[in-house]
Design a protein around this motif. Structure first.
Motif, PDB file in Angstrom:
ATOM      1  N   ALA A   1       0.849  -1.189   0.000  1.00 29.15           N
ATOM      2  CA  ALA A   1       0.000   0.000   0.000  1.00 29.15           C
ATOM      3  C   ALA A   1       0.887   1.243   0.000  1.00 29.15           C
ATOM      4  O   ALA A   1       2.079   1.173   0.319  1.00 29.15           O
ATOM      5  CB  ALA A   1      -0.886  -0.007   1.241  1.00 29.15           C
ATOM      6  N   GLU A   2       0.290   2.366  -0.340  1.00 25.16           N
ATOM      7  CA  GLU A   2       1.054   3.610  -0.393  1.00 25.16           C
ATOM      8  C   GLU A   2       1.773   3.850   0.942  1.00 25.16           C
ATOM      9  O   GLU A   2       1.160   3.787   2.008  1.00 25.16           O
ATOM     10  CB  GLU A   2       0.104   4.769  -0.698  1.00 25.16           C
ATOM     11  CG  GLU A   2       0.836   6.071  -0.953  1.00 25.16           C
ATOM     12  CD  GLU A   2      -0.139   7.174  -1.349  1.00 25.16           C
ATOM     13  OE1 GLU A   2      -1.274   6.864  -1.744  1.00 25.16           O
ATOM     14  OE2 GLU A   2       0.268   8.340  -1.227  1.00 25.16           O
ATOM     15  N   GLY A   3       3.054   4.062   0.867  1.00 26.52           N
ATOM     16  CA  GLY A   3       3.836   4.387   2.065  1.00 26.52           C
ATOM     17  C   GLY A   3       4.089   3.216   3.003  1.00 26.52           C
ATOM     18  O   GLY A   3       4.618   3.399   4.096  1.00 26.52           O
ATOM     19  N   GLU A   4       3.751   2.017   2.592  1.00 32.13           N
ATOM     20  CA  GLU A   4       3.827   0.895   3.543  1.00 32.13           C
ATOM     21  C   GLU A   4       5.255   0.594   3.988  1.00 32.13           C
ATOM     22  O   GLU A   4       5.486   0.269   5.160  1.00 32.13           O
ATOM     23  CB  GLU A   4       3.175  -0.353   2.929  1.00 32.13           C
ATOM     24  CG  GLU A   4       2.988  -1.458   3.951  1.00 32.13           C
ATOM     25  CD  GLU A   4       2.054  -2.561   3.495  1.00 32.13           C
ATOM     26  OE1 GLU A   4       1.529  -2.502   2.360  1.00 32.13           O
ATOM     27  OE2 GLU A   4       1.872  -3.515   4.286  1.00 32.13           O
ATOM     28  N   LEU A   5       6.205   0.698   3.087  1.00 33.92           N
ATOM     29  CA  LEU A   5       7.590   0.442   3.509  1.00 33.92           C
ATOM     30  C   LEU A   5       8.093   1.537   4.456  1.00 33.92           C
ATOM     31  O   LEU A   5       8.889   1.269   5.363  1.00 33.92           O
ATOM     32  CB  LEU A   5       8.516   0.311   2.295  1.00 33.92           C
ATOM     33  CG  LEU A   5       8.408  -0.996   1.501  1.00 33.92           C
ATOM     34  CD1 LEU A   5       9.361  -0.980   0.312  1.00 33.92           C
ATOM     35  CD2 LEU A   5       8.681  -2.222   2.383  1.00 33.92           C
ATOM     36  N   LEU A   6       7.604   2.757   4.236  1.00 34.88           N
ATOM     37  CA  LEU A   6       7.981   3.837   5.173  1.00 34.88           C
ATOM     38  C   LEU A   6       7.454   3.527   6.561  1.00 34.88           C
ATOM     39  O   LEU A   6       8.166   3.673   7.566  1.00 34.88           O
ATOM     40  CB  LEU A   6       7.418   5.175   4.681  1.00 34.88           C
ATOM     41  CG  LEU A   6       8.095   5.792   3.463  1.00 34.88           C
ATOM     42  CD1 LEU A   6       7.307   7.003   2.984  1.00 34.88           C
ATOM     43  CD2 LEU A   6       9.531   6.176   3.781  1.00 34.88           C
TER      44      LEU A   6
ATOM     45  N   CYS B   1       8.139   5.261  -4.807  1.00 34.30           N
ATOM     46  CA  CYS B   1       6.986   4.447  -5.203  1.00 34.30           C
ATOM     47  C   CYS B   1       6.592   4.968  -6.568  1.00 34.30           C
ATOM     48  O   CYS B   1       6.177   6.121  -6.704  1.00 34.30           O
ATOM     49  CB  CYS B   1       5.847   4.577  -4.213  1.00 34.30           C
ATOM     50  SG  CYS B   1       4.484   3.442  -4.597  1.00 34.30           S
ATOM     51  N   LEU B   2       6.771   4.154  -7.588  1.00 34.36           N
ATOM     52  CA  LEU B   2       6.628   4.661  -8.942  1.00 34.36           C
ATOM     53  C   LEU B   2       6.409   3.543  -9.949  1.00 34.36           C
ATOM     54  O   LEU B   2       6.596   2.363  -9.647  1.00 34.36           O
ATOM     55  CB  LEU B   2       7.858   5.478  -9.340  1.00 34.36           C
ATOM     56  CG  LEU B   2       9.152   4.736  -9.687  1.00 34.36           C
ATOM     57  CD1 LEU B   2      10.178   5.727 -10.217  1.00 34.36           C
ATOM     58  CD2 LEU B   2       9.728   3.952  -8.546  1.00 34.36           C
ATOM     59  N   GLU B   3       6.023   3.988 -11.135  1.00 41.52           N
ATOM     60  CA  GLU B   3       5.881   3.066 -12.256  1.00 41.52           C
ATOM     61  C   GLU B   3       7.229   2.975 -12.959  1.00 41.52           C
ATOM     62  O   GLU B   3       7.872   3.990 -13.201  1.00 41.52           O
ATOM     63  CB  GLU B   3       4.829   3.646 -13.206  1.00 41.52           C
ATOM     64  CG  GLU B   3       4.261   2.682 -14.191  1.00 41.52           C
ATOM     65  CD  GLU B   3       3.101   3.311 -14.949  1.00 41.52           C
ATOM     66  OE1 GLU B   3       2.147   3.798 -14.309  1.00 41.52           O
ATOM     67  OE2 GLU B   3       3.173   3.337 -16.192  1.00 41.52           O
TER      68      GLU B   3
END
Ligand SMILES: C[S@@+](CC[C@H](N)C(=O)[O-])C[C@H]1O[C@@H](n2cnc3c(N)ncnc32)[C@H](O)[C@@H]1O
Length: 192
Positions: A140-145, A159-161
């Motif tokens: 999910a967005e920001g999950e690794l952060l 987080c990118l294409e």
């Protein structure tokens, strides 16, 4: 996240993200390649002079490394078994193209003082390009952060294409545990 994958192909090139941050792993330190597949990053770090612990449910892709005294091969089901590494810590922890959410705290805790986590895997939006498309295997967005928050210092995050090595949506982080940088796990052989 089981099943056949192109990342298990022998000879697959290392991730550009891992290459970019490989130099942050203290020289000669121990590296964990979790869900190693064909061992492209285990091989990278062995070539850079590190000791490596390579873990996967199917260690066939790294069987050829077993003869290397600097390599420890651990066959383990990371999703249905106990964490196979006890309280060990590593100077470099590398995870690519693999996600099993319950492991995220253990992965962050496995980084030794002075060490670095290098993590890259697929993120939400990747379903546009094919597999993995199951949200269980997409960050999910920001999950690794959030996974490293309060534990590790973020060195870089994206987080990118991407278009290489194939079109995908990926999230990736390099995050360090500030400290002496002299700790690290004992020799893999001492833990074998
Ligand atoms: C997409 S591949 C990535 C391989 C490697 N990290 C790379 O990027 O080249 C995913 C790997 O996760 C492993 N894996 C899947 N489920 C697992 C489990 N339950 N326990 C341990 N490894 C697992 C697979 O065997 C496979 O090698």
């Amino acid at each position: 996240m089981t099943g056949a994958s192109p990342d298990r192909q022998p000879g697959l090139a290392p991730s550009a993200w891992v290459l970019r941050f490989a130099g942050l792993v203290p020289a000669g330190g121990a590296v964990l390649d979790l869900a190693c597949g064909g061992g492209r990053h285990a091989r990278l770090f062995l070539a850079r002079g590190h000791r490596v612990t390579a873990v996967d449910i199917d260690t066939g892709g790294v069987a050829d490394l077993a003869a290397d005294p600097r390599a420890e091969i651990v066959a383990a089901d990371l999703e249905n078994g106990a964490w196979p590494l006890g309280g060990r810590a590593f100077d470099g922890v590398v995870v690519t193209n693999y996600l099993w959410r319950p492991l995220l705290p253990l992965i962050a805790a496995s980084v030794a003082p002075g060490g670095v986590l290098i993590y890259e895997t697929f993120a939400r939006g990747n379903e546009r390009f094919g597999r993995p498309s199951n949200p269980d295997f997409l960050l999910a967005e920001g999950e690794l952060l959030r996974a490293v928050e309060g534990r590790l210092r973020v060195v870089a995050y994206e987080c990118l294409e991407v278009t290489e090595p194939r079109p995908a949506v990926v999230q990736r982080i390099a995050a360090a545990r500030d400290g002496s940088g002299v700790s690290s796990t004992a020799s893999p052989r001492e833990h074998a």
